[in-house]
Design a protein around this motif. Structure first.
Motif, PDB file in Angstrom:
ATOM      1  N   ASP A 175       0.841  -1.198   0.000  1.00 31.49           N
ATOM      2  CA  ASP A 175       0.000   0.000   0.000  1.00 31.49           C
ATOM      3  C   ASP A 175       0.876   1.249   0.000  1.00 31.49           C
ATOM      4  N   LYS A 176       0.380   2.325  -0.583  1.00 35.91           N
ATOM      5  CA  LYS A 176       1.175   3.545  -0.752  1.00 35.91           C
ATOM      6  C   LYS A 176       1.664   4.128   0.561  1.00 35.91           C
TER       7      LYS A 176
ATOM      8  N   ALA B 141       8.634   2.345   4.789  1.00 35.93           N
ATOM      9  CA  ALA B 141       9.042   1.985   6.148  1.00 35.93           C
ATOM     10  C   ALA B 141       9.925   0.737   6.154  1.00 35.93           C
ATOM     11  N   SER B 142      10.538   0.477   7.303  1.00 36.28           N
ATOM     12  CA  SER B 142      11.332  -0.745   7.461  1.00 36.28           C
ATOM     13  C   SER B 142      10.394  -1.948   7.566  1.00 36.28           C
ATOM     14  N   ARG B 143      10.948  -3.164   7.519  1.00 34.02           N
ATOM     15  CA  ARG B 143      10.108  -4.362   7.554  1.00 34.02           C
ATOM     16  C   ARG B 143       9.302  -4.459   8.846  1.00 34.02           C
ATOM     17  N   THR B 144       9.906  -4.127   9.963  1.00 35.43           N
ATOM     18  CA  THR B 144       9.199  -4.188  11.241  1.00 35.43           C
ATOM     19  C   THR B 144       8.083  -3.160  11.288  1.00 35.43           C
ATOM     20  N   GLU B 145       8.358  -1.954  10.835  1.00 43.80           N
ATOM     21  CA  GLU B 145       7.339  -0.908  10.813  1.00 43.80           C
ATOM     22  C   GLU B 145       6.219  -1.260   9.840  1.00 43.80           C
TER      23      GLU B 145
ATOM     24  N   VAL C  28       0.637  -2.577   8.674  1.00 39.15           N
ATOM     25  CA  VAL C  28      -0.331  -3.439   7.986  1.00 39.15           C
ATOM     26  C   VAL C  28      -1.364  -3.942   8.991  1.00 39.15           C
ATOM     27  N   GLY C  29      -0.918  -4.320  10.180  1.00 39.18           N
ATOM     28  CA  GLY C  29      -1.844  -4.786  11.207  1.00 39.18           C
ATOM     29  C   GLY C  29      -2.845  -3.730  11.616  1.00 39.18           C
ATOM     30  N   THR C  30      -2.376  -2.506  11.829  1.00 33.77           N
ATOM     31  CA  THR C  30      -3.293  -1.440  12.221  1.00 33.77           C
ATOM     32  C   THR C  30      -4.223  -1.061  11.067  1.00 33.77           C
TER      33      THR C  30
END
Length: 91
Positions: free
Chosen positions: A59-60, A65-69, A74-76
């Motif tokens: 998604d745009k 962001a980094s992989r962790t971010e 994505v979860g939120t």
């Protein structure tokens, strides 16, 4: 009989789990696909065979962001979209 490939083993685990878990309109199923690059999530009503909410690391808003971010975002994002669709709990 030859050795099973990791893909064959993954499909076997997937089918075993799918025989036990099914999403309904009241409690749809949460699907998470994780790769080395990022995460994709969907909330699915199996009886109606439709996706109620989805989010991906592509998604745009999430791309830079980094992989962790990316995983946290994505979860939120899928949670926000699920709440907008009227989903409060998942299987």
């Amino acid at each position: 009989m030859g050795k099973r490939t990791p893909e064959q083993l993954r499909k076997r685990r997937h089918l075993s789990l799918r025989n036990k878990v099914a999403g309904t309109a009241d409690r749809p199923r949460l699907v998470v696909h994780r790769s080395n690059q990022g995460v994709e999530e969907q909330i699915i009503d199996d009886r109606a065979q439709r996706t109620l909410a989805a989010a991906s690391w592509m998604d745009k808003d999430i791309r830079g962001a980094s992989r962790t971010e990316r995983s946290a975002k994505v979860g939120t994002l899928v949670a926000e979209r699920a709440m907008a669709a009227g989903v409060t709990s998942v299987v």
